[in-house]
Design a protein around this motif. Structure first.
Motif, PDB file in Angstrom:
ATOM      1  N   THR A   9     -38.079  67.837 -28.631  1.00  0.00           N
ATOM      2  CA  THR A   9     -38.113  67.595 -30.070  1.00  0.00           C
ATOM      3  C   THR A   9     -38.825  66.274 -30.346  1.00  0.00           C
ATOM      4  O   THR A   9     -38.993  65.450 -29.444  1.00  0.00           O
ATOM      5  N   VAL A  10     -39.251  66.112 -31.586  1.00  0.00           N
ATOM      6  CA  VAL A  10     -39.869  64.851 -31.996  1.00  0.00           C
ATOM      7  C   VAL A  10     -39.116  64.297 -33.195  1.00  0.00           C
ATOM      8  O   VAL A  10     -38.540  65.046 -33.984  1.00  0.00           O
ATOM      9  N   SER A  11     -39.132  63.006 -33.316  1.00  0.00           N
ATOM     10  CA  SER A  11     -38.437  62.336 -34.415  1.00  0.00           C
ATOM     11  C   SER A  11     -39.160  62.587 -35.737  1.00  0.00           C
ATOM     12  O   SER A  11     -40.390  62.614 -35.792  1.00  0.00           O
ATOM     13  N   MET A  12     -38.377  62.736 -36.783  1.00  0.00           N
ATOM     14  CA  MET A  12     -38.939  62.884 -38.129  1.00  0.00           C
ATOM     15  C   MET A  12     -38.939  61.547 -38.862  1.00  0.00           C
ATOM     16  O   MET A  12     -39.307  61.498 -40.035  1.00  0.00           O
ATOM     17  N   ASP A  13     -38.555  60.469 -38.188  1.00  0.00           N
ATOM     18  CA  ASP A  13     -38.549  59.146 -38.810  1.00  0.00           C
ATOM     19  C   ASP A  13     -39.941  58.786 -39.310  1.00  0.00           C
ATOM     20  O   ASP A  13     -40.926  58.879 -38.563  1.00  0.00           O
ATOM     21  N   GLY A  14     -40.015  58.388 -40.558  1.00  0.00           N
ATOM     22  CA  GLY A  14     -41.279  57.951 -41.128  1.00  0.00           C
ATOM     23  C   GLY A  14     -42.234  59.080 -41.497  1.00  0.00           C
ATOM     24  O   GLY A  14     -43.357  58.814 -41.925  1.00  0.00           O
ATOM     25  N   VAL A  15     -41.814  60.324 -41.345  1.00  0.00           N
ATOM     26  CA  VAL A  15     -42.669  61.465 -41.659  1.00  0.00           C
ATOM     27  C   VAL A  15     -42.451  61.874 -43.114  1.00  0.00           C
ATOM     28  O   VAL A  15     -41.310  62.019 -43.560  1.00  0.00           O
ATOM     29  N   ASP A  16     -43.524  62.041 -43.860  1.00  0.00           N
ATOM     30  CA  ASP A  16     -43.447  62.534 -45.235  1.00  0.00           C
ATOM     31  C   ASP A  16     -43.228  64.042 -45.152  1.00  0.00           C
ATOM     32  O   ASP A  16     -44.161  64.812 -44.948  1.00  0.00           O
ATOM     33  N   MET A  76     -28.983  76.866 -30.382  1.00  0.00           N
ATOM     34  CA  MET A  76     -30.167  76.231 -29.811  1.00  0.00           C
ATOM     35  C   MET A  76     -29.979  75.792 -28.363  1.00  0.00           C
ATOM     36  O   MET A  76     -30.959  75.679 -27.630  1.00  0.00           O
ATOM     37  N   VAL A  77     -28.740  75.590 -27.930  1.00  0.00           N
ATOM     38  CA  VAL A  77     -28.506  75.164 -26.549  1.00  0.00           C
ATOM     39  C   VAL A  77     -28.306  76.343 -25.595  1.00  0.00           C
ATOM     40  O   VAL A  77     -28.219  76.149 -24.388  1.00  0.00           O
ATOM     41  N   GLN A  78     -28.226  77.545 -26.135  1.00  0.00           N
ATOM     42  CA  GLN A  78     -28.131  78.717 -25.275  1.00  0.00           C
ATOM     43  C   GLN A  78     -29.491  78.936 -24.617  1.00  0.00           C
ATOM     44  O   GLN A  78     -30.524  78.911 -25.292  1.00  0.00           O
ATOM     45  N   PRO A  79     -29.518  79.117 -23.297  1.00  0.00           N
ATOM     46  CA  PRO A  79     -30.798  79.190 -22.574  1.00  0.00           C
ATOM     47  C   PRO A  79     -31.815  80.162 -23.170  1.00  0.00           C
ATOM     48  O   PRO A  79     -32.996  79.823 -23.286  1.00  0.00           O
ATOM     49  N   ASN A  83     -35.249  78.648 -24.565  1.00  0.00           N
ATOM     50  CA  ASN A  83     -36.498  79.064 -23.923  1.00  0.00           C
ATOM     51  C   ASN A  83     -37.470  79.671 -24.927  1.00  0.00           C
ATOM     52  O   ASN A  83     -38.682  79.494 -24.806  1.00  0.00           O
ATOM     53  N   SER A  84     -36.961  80.375 -25.910  1.00  0.00           N
ATOM     54  CA  SER A  84     -37.808  81.013 -26.916  1.00  0.00           C
ATOM     55  C   SER A  84     -38.277  80.023 -27.985  1.00  0.00           C
ATOM     56  O   SER A  84     -39.451  80.015 -28.357  1.00  0.00           O
ATOM     57  N   TRP A  85     -37.377  79.194 -28.477  1.00  0.00           N
ATOM     58  CA  TRP A  85     -37.691  78.306 -29.589  1.00  0.00           C
ATOM     59  C   TRP A  85     -38.391  77.020 -29.168  1.00  0.00           C
ATOM     60  O   TRP A  85     -39.184  76.464 -29.932  1.00  0.00           O
ATOM     61  N   PHE A  86     -38.094  76.510 -27.973  1.00  0.00           N
ATOM     62  CA  PHE A  86     -38.604  75.202 -27.555  1.00  0.00           C
ATOM     63  C   PHE A  86     -39.506  75.251 -26.321  1.00  0.00           C
ATOM     64  O   PHE A  86     -40.176  74.274 -26.022  1.00  0.00           O
ATOM     65  N   ILE A  87     -39.499  76.344 -25.589  1.00  0.00           N
ATOM     66  CA  ILE A  87     -40.338  76.610 -24.412  1.00  0.00           C
ATOM     67  C   ILE A  87     -40.380  75.418 -23.449  1.00  0.00           C
ATOM     68  O   ILE A  87     -41.432  74.816 -23.215  1.00  0.00           O
TER      69      ILE A  87
END
Length: 158
Positions: A9-16, A76-79, A83-87
């Motif tokens: 994942t990436v941080s959304m801090d400072g993102v419009d 989201m923590v189920q394998p 695997n599908s959402w975050f690869i």
């Protein structure tokens, strides 16, 4: 290489966040708010009724993945879902090539799958989040009404 949520994942801090969705409003309603961005540039959104939606920016598919935030955190923590959402395998392979993300970046397709791009490490590069969402949204908006197999001649960007 051990992959953690910090790499997925990436941080959304400072993102419009409104600007992030501006080129996707043809697909995404105003009643949704971003809640999570994957390092591969996909977006998870919360609808005003609490449902969590997944915007796959590679295919321009928007689908419901959970009825609320609590269920999303469980799923989201189920394998299978992770695997599908975050690869994670792909993210690990990209990182193994020495590619890194700076704050405000995601790994973006060099060629979107809709244009023949592959889900492989060489087809990804670190890209500013706003640029990733803007370009992918504009391309998919131009493609979404075309019949499958239509030859693509020109794509323009604003």
């Amino acid at each position: 290489m051990r992959i953690t949520w910090n790499e997925l994942t990436v941080s959304m801090d400072g993102v419009d966040l409104e600007q992030l969705l501006s080129e996707w409003r043809w697909l995404v309603q105003d009643s949704v708010q971003p809640v999570l961005i994957s390092s591969l540039g996909d977006l998870f959104l919360r609808h005003e009724d609490g449902r969590i939606l997944w915007l796959d920016t590679g295919t321009a598919e928007l689908c419901e993945v959970a009825s609320d935030a609590a269920e999303f955190k469980e799923l989201m923590v189920q394998p299978e879902n992770a695997n599908s959402w975050f690869i994670p395998q792909l993210v690990g392979d990209i990182l193994s090539q020495g590619k890194q993300l700076a704050p405000g970046e995601c790994f973006s397709y060099q060629v979107l799958p809709a244009l023949g791009g592959k889900m492989e490490p060489d087809n990804f590069e670190a890209t500013d989040l706003q640029v990733h969402f803007s370009i992918a949204g504009q391309i998919h908006r131009q493609l979404h009404d075309l019949p499958p197999g239509t030859p693509i001649g020109d794509i323009s960007f604003e």
